[in-house]
Design a protein around this motif. Sequence first.
Motif, short mmCIF file in Angstrom:
data_model
loop_
_atom_site.label_atom_id
_atom_site.label_comp_id
_atom_site.label_asym_id
_atom_site.label_seq_id
_atom_site.Cartn_x
_atom_site.Cartn_y
_atom_site.Cartn_z
N PHE A 236 -2.43 23.50 -2.83
CA PHE A 236 -2.39 22.26 -3.19
C PHE A 236 -1.88 21.39 -2.24
CE2 PHE A 236 -2.76 24.06 -7.16
CZ PHE A 236 -3.13 23.28 -8.25
N PRO A 237 -2.73 20.19 -1.70
CA PRO A 237 -4.00 20.13 -2.13
C PRO A 237 -4.94 20.78 -1.38
CG PRO A 237 -3.54 18.13 -0.61
CD PRO A 237 -2.34 19.40 -0.89
N ASP B 193 -4.89 13.60 -6.91
CA ASP B 193 -3.65 14.36 -6.03
C ASP B 193 -4.37 15.45 -5.45
OD1 ASP B 193 -0.89 12.73 -6.63
OD2 ASP B 193 -2.34 12.68 -8.27
N CYS B 194 -5.21 16.07 -5.78
CA CYS B 194 -5.71 17.23 -5.18
C CYS B 194 -7.31 17.13 -4.62
CB CYS B 194 -5.61 18.43 -6.12
SG CYS B 194 -4.22 18.76 -6.53
#
Length: 388
Positions: A335-336, A58-59
């Motif tokens: 993030f991200p 996700d990052c």
Amino acid sequence: MIAPQSLRFDRGAIHEIKKTLLKKKTMPTPDDLNYLPTMPTRRDVPIGCIGSGFIMADCHLVAYRQAGFHPVAISSRRLDRAQQVADQHQIESAYDCYQRMLEDTRIEVVDIAVPPDVQLDIVRDVVRHPHIRGILAQKPLAGNYADSQRIVQLCADAGITLCVNQNMRYDQSVRACKSVIDRGMMGEPVLATIEMRAIPHWMPWQSRQGWMTCRIMSIHHLDTMRYWFGEPERVFASFRTDPRTEFPHQDGIGLYILEYASGLRCMICDDVWAGPSREGAAEDIGIRWRVEGTEGMARGTIGWPRYPERAPSTIDYTTTKSNQWHRPRWNEVWFPDAFAGPMAELLVALESGCEPAMNGVDNLRTMALVDVCYQSAAEHRAISLLTT
């Protein structure tokens, strides 16, 4: 026809107009503060990814695709999970173990996103492969300073460039503040503070560590103070357990004071309890920082606690020369988006033949500071870093 009396020279009005124009002329833009990472000329360096958890899926990989980087393989303990993330991010190859992935001679850079207590063993395997030129390793580099030192030495012996993913250095407000400090706009730093009131999502693997906040959250803030100001002389830390966290740990809420030879003092409050908001009380969540100098001040917020909402971090600053608050803003978030920064730093280092700023030796100083904080809290006294 305008009456002659209406053309009288109003010195006060003209002065106010000049002040307004001057403010508009000197108002900085985000680009002036170098808040974005320097990108490599070559962005297609083949990257192999070890780990498929939240940080990777996700990052890292979201930011890499946005930046045009080139992950070609990913491994996980479960092939179905590796394949799921590979499909999500258009990665060519998925593996059920990283050892098989490392045999892929296309890979020049390895991105490791695993718990700190297994990172040393993985690095031991990575450095055996001569086609690997660079490693991006997670923070904390290991579970303690000694194991971190072993990782740094393994990479040095193998001639592999190591960059440690202290990614808060690429939070946009942190980089903007660094730019303001380096330009001398605040004069001599006097006092700096970071205050976090947030409730992290602790990972299941943390339950086997016996520690929590200092090596996982506070390491960001301690490293940020090093990034801004260099090495402190002395540190005092105090911990208490987090009432909400059920697994045994020694460092829930953490308080830190850093003393510098110049007289600068830094204070960090990492409140991972943040009040009984999960138990029914109203919520007050956020991260605020502030730097005061002899000729100016800067203050900011970190948007991360509001993830997955896109909440950009912010900076406001003022100087004795401007007598106003400057408030540059941007759309990027920690993030991200900021996770492209550490990989960009590594790729630029490989291009230039220079060490990345977040190299292994530099990170050993952050790890030493973290270990000293645990010692200080255990012994209830300030510890000098000059003797450690």
